[in-house]
Design a protein around this motif. Structure first.
Motif, PDB file in Angstrom:
ATOM      1  N   CYS A 229       0.710  -1.169   0.117  1.00 20.59           N
ATOM      2  CA  CYS A 229       0.210   0.082   0.127  1.00 20.59           C
ATOM      3  C   CYS A 229       0.701   1.271   0.069  1.00 20.59           C
ATOM      4  CB  CYS A 229      -0.624   0.110   1.271  1.00 20.59           C
ATOM      5  SG  CYS A 229      -0.741   0.280   2.854  1.00 20.59           S
ATOM      6  N   GLY A 230       2.180   1.304   0.525  1.00 21.29           N
ATOM      7  CA  GLY A 230       2.467   1.862   0.639  1.00 21.29           C
ATOM      8  C   GLY A 230       2.251   3.670   1.662  1.00 21.29           C
ATOM      9  N   ALA A 231       1.727   2.547   2.651  1.00 27.12           N
ATOM     10  CA  ALA A 231       1.054   4.493   3.368  1.00 27.12           C
ATOM     11  C   ALA A 231       2.011   4.606   4.616  1.00 27.12           C
ATOM     12  CB  ALA A 231       0.474   3.378   4.189  1.00 27.12           C
ATOM     13  N   CYS A 232       3.305   3.011   4.874  1.00 24.12           N
ATOM     14  CA  CYS A 232       4.302   3.668   5.608  1.00 24.12           C
ATOM     15  C   CYS A 232       5.372   4.537   5.068  1.00 24.12           C
ATOM     16  CB  CYS A 232       4.957   1.957   6.531  1.00 24.12           C
ATOM     17  SG  CYS A 232       5.322   1.388   4.827  1.00 24.12           S
ATOM     18  N   ARG A 233       5.107   5.304   4.017  1.00 21.01           N
ATOM     19  CA  ARG A 233       6.452   6.315   3.504  1.00 21.01           C
ATOM     20  C   ARG A 233       6.875   6.852   4.478  1.00 21.01           C
ATOM     21  NH1 ARG A 233       2.590   6.523   0.033  1.00 21.01           N
ATOM     22  NH2 ARG A 233       2.204   8.645   0.218  1.00 21.01           N
ATOM     23  N   VAL A 234       8.202   6.484   4.875  1.00 23.06           N
ATOM     24  CA  VAL A 234       8.943   7.758   5.433  1.00 23.06           C
ATOM     25  C   VAL A 234      11.048   7.861   4.819  1.00 23.06           C
ATOM     26  CG1 VAL A 234       9.137   6.269   7.648  1.00 23.06           C
ATOM     27  CG2 VAL A 234      10.450   5.447   6.310  1.00 23.06           C
ATOM     28  N   ILE A 235      10.446   9.176   5.241  1.00 25.50           N
ATOM     29  CA  ILE A 235      12.140   9.603   4.385  1.00 25.50           C
ATOM     30  C   ILE A 235      13.234   8.986   4.845  1.00 25.50           C
ATOM     31  CG2 ILE A 235      13.063  11.731   3.297  1.00 25.50           C
ATOM     32  CD1 ILE A 235      10.214  12.834   2.796  1.00 25.50           C
ATOM     33  N   VAL A 236      14.035   8.780   3.736  1.00 25.25           N
ATOM     34  CA  VAL A 236      15.715   8.217   5.198  1.00 25.25           C
ATOM     35  C   VAL A 236      16.584   8.551   4.160  1.00 25.25           C
ATOM     36  CG1 VAL A 236      16.963   6.237   6.271  1.00 25.25           C
ATOM     37  CG2 VAL A 236      14.705   6.206   6.430  1.00 25.25           C
ATOM     38  N   ALA A 243       8.285   1.038   5.053  1.00 25.14           N
ATOM     39  CA  ALA A 243       8.885   0.965   6.531  1.00 25.14           C
ATOM     40  C   ALA A 243       8.980  -0.710   7.001  1.00 25.14           C
ATOM     41  CB  ALA A 243       8.182   1.705   8.092  1.00 25.14           C
ATOM     42  N   CYS A 244       7.170  -0.933   5.660  1.00 24.89           N
ATOM     43  CA  CYS A 244       7.203  -2.630   6.300  1.00 24.89           C
ATOM     44  C   CYS A 244       7.666  -2.823   5.502  1.00 24.89           C
ATOM     45  CB  CYS A 244       5.963  -2.963   5.464  1.00 24.89           C
ATOM     46  SG  CYS A 244       5.667  -2.700   4.166  1.00 24.89           S
ATOM     47  N   VAL A 245       8.366  -2.823   4.351  1.00 17.87           N
ATOM     48  CA  VAL A 245       9.371  -4.202   3.603  1.00 17.87           C
ATOM     49  C   VAL A 245      11.157  -3.210   3.599  1.00 17.87           C
ATOM     50  CG1 VAL A 245       7.788  -5.078   2.404  1.00 17.87           C
ATOM     51  CG2 VAL A 245       9.140  -2.871   1.555  1.00 17.87           C
ATOM     52  N   ASP A 246      11.061  -2.442   3.863  1.00 13.07           N
ATOM     53  CA  ASP A 246      12.492  -1.948   3.662  1.00 13.07           C
ATOM     54  C   ASP A 246      12.909  -1.704   5.555  1.00 13.07           C
ATOM     55  OD1 ASP A 246      12.961  -1.512   1.122  1.00 13.07           O
ATOM     56  OD2 ASP A 246      11.638   0.782   1.428  1.00 13.07           O
ATOM     57  N   GLY A 247      11.926  -1.364   6.461  1.00 15.24           N
ATOM     58  CA  GLY A 247      12.554  -1.418   7.610  1.00 15.24           C
ATOM     59  C   GLY A 247      12.295  -2.613   8.240  1.00 15.24           C
ATOM     60  N   PRO A 248      11.714  -2.476   9.703  1.00 17.47           N
ATOM     61  CA  PRO A 248      10.807  -1.218  10.477  1.00 17.47           C
ATOM     62  C   PRO A 248      12.406   0.099  10.526  1.00 17.47           C
ATOM     63  CG  PRO A 248      10.251  -3.011  11.785  1.00 17.47           C
ATOM     64  CD  PRO A 248      11.475  -3.742  10.677  1.00 17.47           C
ATOM     65  N   GLU A 249      13.257  -0.584  10.765  1.00 14.19           N
ATOM     66  CA  GLU A 249      14.758  -0.415  11.331  1.00 14.19           C
ATOM     67  C   GLU A 249      15.907   0.650  10.762  1.00 14.19           C
ATOM     68  OE1 GLU A 249      15.408  -2.855  15.120  1.00 14.19           O
ATOM     69  OE2 GLU A 249      16.271  -2.759  14.006  1.00 14.19           O
ATOM     70  N   PHE A 250      15.747   2.063  10.905  1.00 10.78           N
ATOM     71  CA  PHE A 250      16.137   3.174   9.899  1.00 10.78           C
ATOM     72  C   PHE A 250      17.643   3.548  10.783  1.00 10.78           C
ATOM     73  CE2 PHE A 250      12.494   2.455   8.083  1.00 10.78           C
ATOM     74  CZ  PHE A 250      12.698   2.186   6.862  1.00 10.78           C
ATOM     75  N   ASP A 251      18.716   3.690  10.173  1.00 10.24           N
ATOM     76  CA  ASP A 251      19.784   4.898  10.226  1.00 10.24           C
ATOM     77  C   ASP A 251      19.144   5.768  10.649  1.00 10.24           C
ATOM     78  OD1 ASP A 251      21.026   6.448  10.880  1.00 10.24           O
ATOM     79  OD2 ASP A 251      22.917   6.440   9.600  1.00 10.24           O
ATOM     80  N   GLY A 252      18.394   6.684  12.256  1.00  7.28           N
ATOM     81  CA  GLY A 252      17.990   7.565  12.973  1.00  7.28           C
ATOM     82  C   GLY A 252      18.544   8.640  12.542  1.00  7.28           C
ATOM     83  N   HIS A 253      20.202   8.729  12.413  1.00  6.73           N
ATOM     84  CA  HIS A 253      20.364  10.317  11.668  1.00  6.73           C
ATOM     85  C   HIS A 253      19.769  10.674  10.687  1.00  6.73           C
ATOM     86  CE1 HIS A 253      23.961   9.553  15.398  1.00  6.73           C
ATOM     87  NE2 HIS A 253      22.821   9.523  15.483  1.00  6.73           N
ATOM     88  N   LEU A 254      19.779   9.920   9.623  1.00  6.59           N
ATOM     89  CA  LEU A 254      18.997  10.063   8.219  1.00  6.59           C
ATOM     90  C   LEU A 254      17.549  10.249   8.291  1.00  6.59           C
ATOM     91  CD1 LEU A 254      21.380   7.519   6.131  1.00  6.59           C
ATOM     92  CD2 LEU A 254      20.493  10.406   6.955  1.00  6.59           C
ATOM     93  N   VAL A 255      16.625  10.029   9.343  1.00 10.37           N
ATOM     94  CA  VAL A 255      15.070   9.660   9.527  1.00 10.37           C
ATOM     95  C   VAL A 255      14.525  11.027   9.823  1.00 10.37           C
ATOM     96  CG1 VAL A 255      12.778   8.939  10.350  1.00 10.37           C
ATOM     97  CG2 VAL A 255      14.796   7.511  10.094  1.00 10.37           C
ATOM     98  N   ASP A 256      13.483  11.642   8.059  1.00  4.76           N
ATOM     99  CA  ASP A 256      13.647  12.770   8.170  1.00  4.76           C
ATOM    100  C   ASP A 256      11.414  12.434   9.371  1.00  4.76           C
ATOM    101  OD1 ASP A 256      11.031  14.814   8.042  1.00  4.76           O
ATOM    102  OD2 ASP A 256      11.615  15.081   5.591  1.00  4.76           O
ATOM    103  N   PHE A 257      12.199  12.923  10.558  1.00  5.72           N
ATOM    104  CA  PHE A 257      10.818  12.767  11.825  1.00  5.72           C
ATOM    105  C   PHE A 257      10.257  13.669  11.506  1.00  5.72           C
ATOM    106  CE2 PHE A 257      14.907  10.492  14.121  1.00  5.72           C
ATOM    107  CZ  PHE A 257      13.867   9.541  14.464  1.00  5.72           C
ATOM    108  N   GLU A 258      10.032  15.163  11.184  1.00  3.55           N
ATOM    109  CA  GLU A 258       8.524  15.911  10.991  1.00  3.55           C
ATOM    110  C   GLU A 258       8.013  15.639  10.433  1.00  3.55           C
ATOM    111  OE1 GLU A 258       8.863  18.832  12.525  1.00  3.55           O
ATOM    112  OE2 GLU A 258      11.044  18.086  13.505  1.00  3.55           O
TER     113      GLU A 258
END
Lengths: 295, 462
Positions: A229-236, A243-258
């Protein structure tokens, strides 16, 4: 149907359940998650895996009442069943694939906020089973909200509880505890931070300054959890990830939290309405627009 | 006497009425209408229509039964070739397959083959006519991955030959794209899809939902630990594409997959279900395929003003003519030769508009369609609160990446022989969108049939 073997309340609005799901239990690894669906009309809810027993074929889930669906779910008891239980989803934590000897030379710090202690636990436990002791900070608003203390103490190298109101352990936010540990001369090669988005954001701001590589676990809105579905899009790092297939864990210093925090608000109006529907039962029919329920 | 050059018209729900509900658009024929339409069939000796059908249904054969009023007999004829006629009668692009080859079409309307198939299949569902089951099982275990059109067809064909088939489905409902992708108003889930799947169950096929192959278990484990002798992969093309333009992660921007999954699979349009959907007041659907039409007509039914934004002209719309026609009738607005450049976002992170540019058609490209070219300086803004991206899908890499020796091509599609579905891995077959990329239900069914044939040849040693 997936039978609930145990259901207990860990703290205010926080619940733990052991669920029979042999395929998931046989294949899951730390860092992965499941999706549960209560009944025919329920939502698909992504939840982190807190523990697993491969022999017994069970998965332990921990969840917090945050919306209408989790509110309904909290009413389930041992002997009840979930209609659907899907997983394990997402990729395992990176260290699961790493060379154990190399891993033994790394000093790891886990930082959990609130219900984030649940997904941190199987990671720390896995490390302990592989002869690695990691330090663990667990933060909560107040003493009564700290969960899985005994379990965490058993598997952690050093265990540091923190409470915002100072009722137990270190008084203050988890970030102040990280600062303190580093000031005291502790050196960490990797930090894993899991908890509310705002806590992960501030942990990452700090660890960036302290130059400690940091992994976070994202829990965005999801529907299928398999990449569909692509609902879980995160900018890294400027790139769009699922997030569901590439994550859920990512490099926190690269995540766009805003962006991630704004996206979490997407269904606030609908959710407000749904919560009212659960709380007021048949007396509220939803969508009237006059009762202020959606504000 | 009716004009034999014209087909018997099919009754439909009024466009204004249906734009506000999720009930099926087309009512289908009744027996009288079906028999009259059937009488137009010339029963050609060398029936061209059969050649146009990806699963080679004996079309004149079943139509002549309808003509005699023997609907059960007609169902048996279709059943020899297709396990899902109630679905195909609704969603097949007949105008470019069987019906476009019909001799009646030279001077007048071709025979309404799709609507006749639908009538026969619906009759069988309503009267619970059972498919013909294998007398006994042959003891060979086959796993089918995915319960969409290719998987169901493959499973049904193998079960009829006596195989013990288990279908593994990743989602919590059976049907794949038939339940998450195609909307209720085109393909009723309870009345048609569920019942059609019941027929496959009656053939002895077992189903296990909530099993994500590549995660919950793997193909290698199915073969080594659970004794499946052959596997058919019909996992579809589920991964949505985005444009990569600024603002695409704003709140209010969805993939068509998400929007349709919320509405179709999770039934967000029905208040008694818990999953929410953002209906939108003014919605742009970017793309021009069948999925774009489905998303547009769903948003319309949820109460929005809906624009299809498509970069080519009407003639190039990849959607079926009937779908475009229905969308227009219901009030979907077509902004053709228009392409998005940027999504505008408000201070809360929500979509507030879109910058688009006008296009013109240039020289034909590799697909044979004229390439759309931007008209410099023609950018303008449109006000919106929701954008649905319907740009196509690609196969999920989950299975290929967890199966040793399974070859894929540069489009991430699984490489398989067309005639029998054989992949690069022994005893593993594949077909449908997982192999071809996003296509139609009936092509996937054709591939499911080919896969069943391939597996039967392997396991029976023929």
């Amino acid at each position: 149907m997936y039978k609930i073997l145990k259901a207990e309340k860990l703290a205010d609005k926080i619940y733990l359940m052991d669920v029979e799901a042999p395929r998931v239990a046989r294949h899951c690894e730390p860092g992965q998650f499941v999706i549960v669906k209560m009944d025919e009309k329920g939502e698909r809810i992504p939840l982190t895996i807190c523990d697993y027993d491969r022999e017994a074929g069970t998965i332990t889930i921990v969840f917090q009442e945050i919306g209408a669906s989790t509110m309904k779910m909290s009413g389930l008891k041992a002997g009840d069943s979930f209609r659907d239980f899907i997983g394990p989803l997402g990729r395992p934590s990176e260290f699961v694939e790493e060379d154990i000897e190399a891993l033994k030379n790394k000093k790891m710090l886990f930082v959990a906020g609130g219900v984030g202690a649940a997904p941190v636990y199987p990671q720390v436990k896995w490390l302990k089973e592989h002869g690695i002791k990691a330090d663990v900070i667990v933060g909560a608003k107040t003493k009564d909200m700290l969960i899985l203390e005994k379990e965490m103490e058993e598997v952690a190298g050093n265990y540091y509880p923190c409470t915002d109101d100072g009722t137990y352990g270190h008084a203050g936010m988890v970030t102040t505890k990280i600062e303190k540990l580093v000031e005291e001369g502790n050196k960490y090669d990797v930090c894993v931070a899991i908890g509310p988005m705002i806590m992960m954001k501030f942990t990452c701001l700090l660890t960036k300054k302290l130059e400690i590589p940091t992994i976070v676990s994202m829990n965005p809105i999801m529907v299928d959890g398999t990449g569909m579905c692509g609902a879980c899009r995160v900018i890294v790092g400027g790139e769009v990830k699922f997030a569901c297939v590439d994550g859920p864990e990512f490099d926190g210093h690269l995540v766009d939290f805003e962006n991630a925090m704004k996206r979490q608000q997407m269904y606030r109006t609908e959710e407000g309405r749904a919560i009212l529907k659960v709380q007021e039962g048949d007396t509220h029919h939803g969508g009237c627009g006059n009762c202020g329920g959606d504000n | 006497m009716a004009d034999v050059l014209k087909r018997v018209p099919v009754r439909e729900q009024d466009a204004k009425e249906r734009a506000t509900n999720f009930e099926e658009v087309c009512y289908g024929y009744n027996k009288e209408e079906a028999m009259e339409e059937a009488s137009r069939c010339l029963n050609c000796k060398n029936a061209k229509c059969i050649q146009g059908c990806p699963v080679a249904i004996n079309i004149p054969g079943f139509i002549s039964k309808v003509k005699e009023g023997d609907i059960e007999g007609a169902y048996k004829v279709i059943g020899e070739s297709s396990a899902l006629p109630a679905i195909c009668g609704r969603v097949c692009p007949q105008e470019s397959q069987c019906e476009c080859k019909c001799i009646r079409g030279i001077k007048g309307d071709p025979v309404s083959i799709g609507k006749l198939e639908r009538y026969v299949a619906d009759y069988a569902l309503e009267n619970d006519i059972k498919p013909v089951k294998a007398e006994k099982t042959n003891g060979h275990k086959v796993a089918v991955i995915g319960s969409g059109p290719s998987g169901l067809t493959c499973a049904g064909d193998l079960a009829k030959l006596g195989y013990e088939v288990t279908v593994f489905e990743a989602l919590h409902e059976l049907g794949g794209v038939l339940v998450y992708g195609i909307p209720e108003f085109r393909l009723p889930k309870h009345k048609v899809v569920k019942k059609e799947i019941e027929k496959v169950k009656e053939l002895g096929v077992k189903f296990e939902t909530n099993v994500v192959i590549g995660k919950s278990t793997t193909i290698d484990q199915l073969m080594e630990e659970e004794d499946f002798e052959a596997v058919f992969i019909g996992s579809g093309a589920g991964l949505p594409m985005f444009m990569g333009i600024p603002g695409e992660t704003a709140n209010g921007v969805f993939s068509a997959n998400e929007y349709l999954t919320r509405s179709n699979l999770m039934k967000a349009f029905d208040d008694s279900y818990d999953t929410p959907i953002v209906a939108g007041k003014k919605v742009a659907v970017v793309g021009g395929g069948n999925v774009a039409m489905d998303a547009a007509r769903t948003a319309l039914r949820l109460g929005a003003e809906v624009h299809i934004v498509y970069r080519r002209s009407e003639a190039e719309l990849p959607a079926r003519v009937e779908e475009v026609h229905h969308a227009k009738e219901e009030g979907v607005i077509f902004d053709l030769l228009t392409n998005p450049k940027e999504i505008l976002v408000d201070e809360n992170g929500w979509v507030k508009g879109m910058v688009v540019v006008k296009m013109e058609l240039g020289e034909p490209d590799a697909s044979g369609r004229r390439r759309p070219v931007e008209i410099p300086g023609s950018e303008y803004e449109i006000e919106l609160d929701t954008v649905i991206m319907s740009l196509g899908t690609s196969p999920n890499p989950l299975i290929a990446s967890t199966t040793k020796g399974l070859e894929t091509n540069r489009r991430k599609c699984i490489v398989a022989e067309e005639e029998n579905g054989q992949t690069s891995k022994a005893a593993v077959f594949a077909g449908g969108d997982a192999v071809t990329g996003a296509a139609t239900v009936i092509l996937a069914m054709g591939a499911g049939k080919a896969g069943a044939k391939g597996i039967h040849e392997l396991l029976s040693g023929k």
